[in-house]
Design an enzyme around this catalytic site. Structure first.
Site, PDB file in Angstrom:
ATOM      1  N   GLU A 142       0.788  -1.235   0.000  1.00 45.36           N
ATOM      2  CA  GLU A 142       0.000   0.000   0.000  1.00 45.36           C
ATOM      3  C   GLU A 142       0.822   1.288   0.000  1.00 45.36           C
ATOM      4  OE1 GLU A 142      -3.010  -0.002   3.042  1.00 45.36           O
ATOM      5  OE2 GLU A 142      -4.022  -1.732   2.195  1.00 45.36           O
ATOM      6  N   GLU A 154      -5.290  -8.659   0.759  1.00 42.46           N
ATOM      7  CA  GLU A 154      -5.964  -8.261   2.003  1.00 42.46           C
ATOM      8  C   GLU A 154      -7.436  -7.996   1.720  1.00 42.46           C
ATOM      9  OE1 GLU A 154      -4.336  -5.019   4.314  1.00 42.46           O
ATOM     10  OE2 GLU A 154      -2.277  -5.721   4.029  1.00 42.46           O
TER      11      GLU A 154
END
Ligand code: FCB
Length: 440
Positions: free
Chosen positions: A165, A346
């Site tokens: 991320e 995720e």
């Protein structure tokens, strides 16, 4: 009665964690400090003054945790490597004890038939590198490639992820100041972004030159953006938000250029565009073998570009539950970015879960969430998305960054005082689902 909805048997099912969130043992065996140690030690930055200690004490309990994963039937385990355990100062000599930890973990996983999927950077940058400017310093991208090379040589692992991320580092770390290193500065944020992407590309190149048929890609949190209004103004607002949420990361990596509209917007706020050197985008777009996709929430934007909430939220204020967003996202990536294999790295939700009087941890909300999102994955695959694997977030309750230990994201409950693990109902559900693939 509805028909059984079968989830494809060839999609690998696993769970994800990250080093700083579960390992604890921040001073053990020569680990150096990371930016998250510094940030968490700064009063007022993390709820309740929590830090990565004790985490889930996974550094000491890893063998039991691997047994736990095997008992759930996990096929894959996505974890991250703490750079400060490997190079306590962020560069130079390797700390053998740090390497040994991950070697043992990888061996333990493999012995139990679980595929290891390490992430090289899940936000715990060595503090020594932050002291040299962190991601604002172009050299740090090169240090990252050095560290990546060390890991490629040390671990016999097939699938790798570079960065977790980068968008969250840019936004939470450099724009909102709520994550390490805690700045509020657009100008610096996008400089950091470019060097993060460069680090990603250099690590991909390093893997290529290490030989073998190993695979690598980034782990990006992507957000389907929907209009809250209608008409041309709304379309413009959606396109702008989509640029910042998605194209700013996907385009350079998968297409070799920054999106023009977003880059222009950045140019008015940051020197970043002037720092793009010749050849940088060739490095950044070095071919990846897989794309890690992290999906948590959709985003609806008004004509003025403000966020509007349309669905139930969770304990995480930023999360709206909308499983259809998973479907839309997977098909959009497939449509706009070709057939790069997708691995969901995720997906999950938090709740303040606690054991009942009988000791069971009942989390029907999480079972529903997982079932709905897995069904969206199933439908996306049926409609052409190339998904290879799914990792829920998270295996264990853990240190949720600025939220500390208040938010429990695990399918396994962790009592932080005793470090006892208890399978939540969602873990029991996932264990059965991995076997039956039945989404009813
Ligand atoms: C993601 C992070 C992960 C965890 C989940 C809830 O943004 O990658 O570490 O915090 O959110």
């Amino acid at each position: 009665m509805t028909d059984p909805r079968r989830f494809p048997s060839d999609i690998i099912l696993g769970a994800a964690t990250s080093a700083y969130q579960i390992e604890g043992a921040v001073d053990a065996d020569g680990r150096g400090p990371s930016v998250w140690d510094t940030f968490a030690a700064t009063p007022g930055k993390v709820a309740d003054g929590d830090t990565g200690e004790p985490g889930a004490d996974h550094y000491h309990r890893w063998a039991d945790d691997v047994d736990l994963m095997a008992s759930l039937g996990l096929q894959s385990y996505r974890f991250s490597i703490a750079w400060p355990r490997i190079q306590p100062d962020g560069s130079g000599p390797v700390n053998p004890k740090g390497l040994d930890f991950y070697r043992r973990l990888v061996d333990g996983l493999r012995e139990r038939g679980i595929r290891p999927m390490p992430t090289l950077f899940h936000w715990d940058l060595p503090q020594a590198l932050q002291d040299q400017g962190g991601w604002e310093n172009r050299d740090v991208a090169k240090r990252f490639a050095d560290y990546a090379r060390i890991m490629f040589d040390a671990l016999d692992v097939r699938d790798w992820l570079t960065l977790n991320e980068p968008k969250t580092v840019v936004e939470a770390g450099y724009q909102h100041g709520v994550h390490a290193p805690g700045f509020r500065d657009d100008a610096r944020a996008y400089v950091a972004l470019h060097h993060l992407l460069l680090a990603h590309g250099l690590a991909v190149q390093a893997l290529r030159s290490s030989g073998g048929d190993r695979r690598i890609g980034p782990a990006l949190n992507l957000t389907p953006v929907y209009p809250a209004g209608s008409g041309p103004k709304s379309q413009r607002a959606v396109r702008h938000a989509d640029g910042l949420e998605n194209r700013l990361y996907l385009d350079p990596i998968l297409k070799g250029h920054y999106p023009d509209d977003t880059l222009q917007w950045i140019a008015a706020r940051s020197p970043m565009p002037t720092l793009i050197a010749d050849g940088d985008l060739t490095i950044i777009s070095e071919r990846v073998d897989l794309l890690g996709v992290q999906y948590y929430t959709p985003r609806y934007v008004t004509d003025d570009g403000e966020r509007e909430y349309r669905h139930p939220t969770t304990q995480a204020w930023w999360q709206e539950i909308h499983a259809e967003g998973m479907y839309d996202l997977l098909l959009r990536i497939t449509r706009d970015y070709g057939d790069v294999p997708l691995v969901i790295t995720e997906n999950g939700m938090p709740a303040p879960d606690e054991p009942d009087a009988d000791g069971a941890v009942r989390d029907p909300w999480r079972v529903n969430f997982l079932r709905d999102h897995l069904d969206a994955v199933r439908r996306a695959v049926a409609d052409g998305a190339r998904v290879e694997g799914y990792h829920l977030w998270s295996l264990l309750d853990n240190f949720e960054w600025a939220e500390g230990y208040r938010q429990r994201w695990g399918i396994v409950y962790v009592d932080y005082a005793t470090q006892r693990r208890t399978l939540k109902d969602s873990a029991l559900w996932y264990r059965d689902f991995i076997k039956t693939r039945d989404l009813r």
